[in-house]
Write a protein that holds these residues in place. Structure first.
Motif, PDB file in Angstrom:
ATOM      1  N   GLY A  89      48.020  46.104  38.207  1.00 18.22           N
ATOM      2  CA  GLY A  89      47.281  45.070  37.492  1.00 18.22           C
ATOM      3  C   GLY A  89      45.994  44.709  38.217  1.00 18.22           C
ATOM      4  N   ALA A  90      44.974  44.413  37.410  1.00 13.54           N
ATOM      5  CA  ALA A  90      43.705  43.979  38.008  1.00 13.54           C
ATOM      6  C   ALA A  90      43.926  42.683  38.764  1.00 13.54           C
ATOM      7  N   MET A  91      43.307  42.562  39.917  1.00 13.96           N
ATOM      8  CA  MET A  91      43.381  41.318  40.688  1.00 13.96           C
ATOM      9  C   MET A  91      41.976  40.989  41.185  1.00 13.96           C
ATOM     10  N   ALA A  92      41.407  39.915  40.612  1.00 14.36           N
ATOM     11  CA  ALA A  92      40.043  39.535  40.978  1.00 14.36           C
ATOM     12  C   ALA A  92      39.950  39.285  42.474  1.00 14.36           C
ATOM     13  N   ASN A 120      39.298  46.234  34.569  1.00 14.77           N
ATOM     14  CA  ASN A 120      39.651  45.009  33.843  1.00 14.77           C
ATOM     15  C   ASN A 120      38.387  44.218  33.561  1.00 14.77           C
ATOM     16  N   GLU A 145      52.149  39.518  29.480  1.00  9.31           N
ATOM     17  CA  GLU A 145      52.250  39.025  30.854  1.00  9.31           C
ATOM     18  C   GLU A 145      52.983  37.691  30.882  1.00  9.31           C
ATOM     19  N   ALA A 202      54.131  35.778  36.560  1.00  6.85           N
ATOM     20  CA  ALA A 202      53.056  36.579  37.173  1.00  6.85           C
ATOM     21  C   ALA A 202      52.194  35.762  38.132  1.00  6.85           C
ATOM     22  N   GLY A 203      51.506  36.483  39.007  1.00 15.64           N
ATOM     23  CA  GLY A 203      50.481  35.864  39.835  1.00 15.64           C
ATOM     24  C   GLY A 203      49.183  35.776  39.057  1.00 15.64           C
ATOM     25  N   GLY A 209      54.592  40.635  35.036  1.00 16.84           N
ATOM     26  CA  GLY A 209      55.050  39.299  35.413  1.00 16.84           C
ATOM     27  C   GLY A 209      56.398  39.343  36.072  1.00 16.84           C
ATOM     28  N   GLY A 210      56.415  39.279  37.401  1.00 15.10           N
ATOM     29  CA  GLY A 210      57.671  39.239  38.134  1.00 15.10           C
ATOM     30  C   GLY A 210      58.328  40.587  38.322  1.00 15.10           C
ATOM     31  N   GLN A 230      53.236  46.668  34.400  1.00 15.21           N
ATOM     32  CA  GLN A 230      52.042  46.403  35.205  1.00 15.21           C
ATOM     33  C   GLN A 230      52.484  45.471  36.343  1.00 15.21           C
ATOM     34  N   MET A 231      52.089  45.825  37.554  1.00 20.32           N
ATOM     35  CA  MET A 231      52.429  44.988  38.711  1.00 20.32           C
ATOM     36  C   MET A 231      51.164  44.632  39.475  1.00 20.32           C
ATOM     37  N   GLY A 232      51.069  43.367  39.879  1.00 23.48           N
ATOM     38  CA  GLY A 232      49.932  42.954  40.677  1.00 23.48           C
ATOM     39  C   GLY A 232      50.336  42.693  42.114  1.00 23.48           C
ATOM     40  N   THR A 233      51.181  41.671  42.291  1.00 25.47           N
ATOM     41  CA  THR A 233      51.537  41.190  43.626  1.00 25.47           C
ATOM     42  C   THR A 233      52.044  42.312  44.541  1.00 25.47           C
ATOM     43  N   TYR A 237      49.213  44.105  45.902  1.00 21.87           N
ATOM     44  CA  TYR A 237      48.404  43.250  46.800  1.00 21.87           C
ATOM     45  C   TYR A 237      48.850  43.537  48.237  1.00 21.87           C
ATOM     46  N   GLN A 247      46.941  34.028  45.252  1.00 21.34           N
ATOM     47  CA  GLN A 247      47.585  34.115  43.938  1.00 21.34           C
ATOM     48  C   GLN A 247      48.652  35.206  43.992  1.00 21.34           C
TER      49      GLN A 247
HETATM   50  C1  LIG Z   1      45.615  37.872  43.100  1.00 21.19           C
HETATM   51  C2  LIG Z   1      45.708  38.148  41.628  1.00 21.19           C
HETATM   52  C3  LIG Z   1      44.549  38.205  40.862  1.00 21.19           C
HETATM   53  C4  LIG Z   1      44.619  38.535  39.502  1.00 21.19           C
HETATM   54  N1  LIG Z   1      43.454  38.684  38.789  1.00 21.19           N
HETATM   55  C5  LIG Z   1      43.501  39.149  37.515  1.00 21.19           C
HETATM   56  C6  LIG Z   1      42.308  39.471  36.822  1.00 21.19           C
HETATM   57  O1  LIG Z   1      41.201  39.370  37.355  1.00 21.19           O
HETATM   58  N2  LIG Z   1      42.417  39.917  35.534  1.00 21.19           N
HETATM   59  C7  LIG Z   1      43.641  40.073  34.914  1.00 21.19           C
HETATM   60  O2  LIG Z   1      43.692  40.487  33.751  1.00 21.19           O
HETATM   61  N3  LIG Z   1      44.783  39.795  35.564  1.00 21.19           N
HETATM   62  C8  LIG Z   1      44.746  39.350  36.849  1.00 21.19           C
HETATM   63  N4  LIG Z   1      45.925  39.126  37.534  1.00 21.19           N
HETATM   64  C9  LIG Z   1      47.219  39.473  36.888  1.00 21.19           C
HETATM   65  C10 LIG Z   1      47.658  40.898  37.255  1.00 21.19           C
HETATM   66  O3  LIG Z   1      46.802  41.855  36.698  1.00 21.19           O
HETATM   67  C11 LIG Z   1      49.097  41.198  36.807  1.00 21.19           C
HETATM   68  O4  LIG Z   1      49.226  41.123  35.420  1.00 21.19           O
HETATM   69  C12 LIG Z   1      50.093  40.259  37.456  1.00 21.19           C
HETATM   70  O5  LIG Z   1      49.876  40.225  38.845  1.00 21.19           O
HETATM   71  C13 LIG Z   1      51.518  40.715  37.171  1.00 21.19           C
HETATM   72  O6  LIG Z   1      52.476  39.869  37.748  1.00 21.19           O
HETATM   73  P1  LIG Z   1      53.033  40.082  39.244  1.00 21.19           P
HETATM   74  O7  LIG Z   1      51.995  39.489  40.137  1.00 21.19           O
HETATM   75  O8  LIG Z   1      54.301  39.322  39.244  1.00 21.19           O
HETATM   76  O9  LIG Z   1      53.194  41.552  39.457  1.00 21.19           O
HETATM   77  C14 LIG Z   1      45.872  38.760  38.893  1.00 21.19           C
HETATM   78  C15 LIG Z   1      47.043  38.664  39.667  1.00 21.19           C
HETATM   79  C16 LIG Z   1      46.980  38.381  41.014  1.00 21.19           C
HETATM   80  C17 LIG Z   1      48.257  38.343  41.818  1.00 21.19           C
END
Ligand SMILES: Cc1cc2nc3c(=O)[nH]c(=O)nc-3n(C[C@H](O)[C@H](O)[C@H](O)COP(=O)(O)O)c2cc1C
Length: 312
Positions: free
Chosen positions: A18-21, A69, A137, A141-142, A169-170, A189-192, A195, A276
């Motif tokens: 997942g995109a993370m700003a 993203n 999502e 999620a973060g 999300g999670g 999709q996973m973000g955290t 990270y 986040q």
């Molecule tokens: C630090 C951080 C920044 C994020 N920034 C964006 C973003 O810029 N655009 C977006 O669509 N989602 C953003 N997300 C959401 C992630 O793309 C993703 O959907 C989410 O992390 C999934 O949940 P998880 O953190 O439990 O894996 C962000 C998540 C995190 C943790």
């Protein structure tokens, strides 16, 4: 693993980073795609020039598909869309606004469009308007979150649309991927989890905070004013939530959070910046490479899927 998502994006495993700003750049996206998933560069808060450079970075790491993203509410959104179209990246995920007006331009450039969606109504709308896939999502999620949980979204969105659904999300390990596939999703999709990866350029303080954190360590700021953001509790969130409880104005609260999404991952200030992160933190026990993360998730998902056969 073969799903509608792996076929759509021409990737090996149904896992999108997942995109993370301020966190996911070309280095991370390239590493995830090289490992067989799909890496996403986060353009939110960044200039068009930065994005061009990061696309080059990702291309120097891998010739496999990756995406960008697009934050639809960003002032430079149109410029970012132009860069995405010129570079012809494999896909764009779109959030924080109405994605439909951008579908035609992105499609004409050969870019697959994958909006991030918070409810059934919008899911049906983007599917009707020609989205190639969509991401649901949950509020586990973060980052910026909606109101529904991942399970409630999977239960209600997946049967309503005929395009591949990616679940976020999670989800942080293999059983989560297996569960999503069993629910009828085409991938996750996973973000955290990413990270806390070796190739993630975020400050080590922020990555360490994620590794040390456990299930109950996240809080949500901004929920009262319609811009809820989940991340790890710290001095900044304590101050924010205490003032929110006292009924302090939205403008005053905004002053506390402004710039914090950059301050933690870029400057390493994990007390007054905001790390986040999603709720599934206990399973993230160390900083692994993207290849290790993806390989273990796929192995564990296969084990979990094999394990459920016994109930039939
Ligand atoms: C630090 C951080 C920044 C994020 N920034 C964006 C973003 O810029 N655009 C977006 O669509 N989602 C953003 N997300 C959401 C992630 O793309 C993703 O959907 C989410 O992390 C999934 O949940 P998880 O953190 O439990 O894996 C962000 C998540 C995190 C943790």
């Amino acid at each position: 693993m073969k799903t509608k998502l792996t076929e759509l994006l021409n990737i090996q495993y149904p896992i999108i980073q997942g995109a993370m700003a301020w966190v996911s750049d070309g280095k991370l996206a390239g590493a995830v795609s090289a490992a067989g998933g799909a890496g996403t560069i986060a353009a939110g808060g960044r200039s068009a020039q930065w994005l061009k450079e990061q696309i080059e970075v990702a291309r120097s790491i891998t010739d496999k598909p990756f995406g960008v993203n697009i934050m639809l509410m960003a002032d430079n959104c149109d410029e970012i869309v132009d860069v995405v179209c010129e570079a012809k990246v494999a896909y764009a995920t779109l959030g924080a606004g109405n994605p439909v007006p951008y579908f035609e331009k992105l499609h004409n450039a050969g870019v697959k469009v994958i909006p991030v969606i918070p409810n059934v109504k919008l899911a049906k709308r983007v599917a009707d308007k020609g989205a190639d896939a969509l991401i649901i999502e949950g509020m586990e999620a973060g980052g910026h979150i909606g109101k529904l949980t991942t399970m409630a979204l999977m239960t209600q969105v997946i049967p309503e649309v005929n395009i591949p659904v990616v679940v976020a999300g999670g989800i942080a390990e293999g059983r989560g991927l297996a569960a999503a596939l069993v629910m009828g999703a085409a991938g996750v999709q996973m973000g955290t989890r990413f990270y806390a990866s070796e190739e993630c350029s975020a400050h080590i303080n922020a990555k360490t905070r994620i590794v040390e954190a456990t299930d109950t360590d996240t809080v949500v700021t901004g929920a009262l004013h319609g811009h809820a953001v989940r991340g790890i509790q710290n001095q900044m969130t304590n101050k924010y939530l205490a003032l929110e409880k006292e009924g302090v104005s939205e403008g005053e609260l905004e002053k506390i959070v402004v710039g914090t999404s950059r301050k933690a991952p870029v400057e390493g200030d994990v007390e007054w910046g905001f790390v986040q992160a999603g709720q599934s933190l206990t399973v993230i026990k160390k900083i692994d490479t993207c290849d290790e993360i993806i390989t273990s998730i796929v192995e564990d998902a296969k084990k979990a899927l094999n394990g459920v056969q016994q109930y039939i």
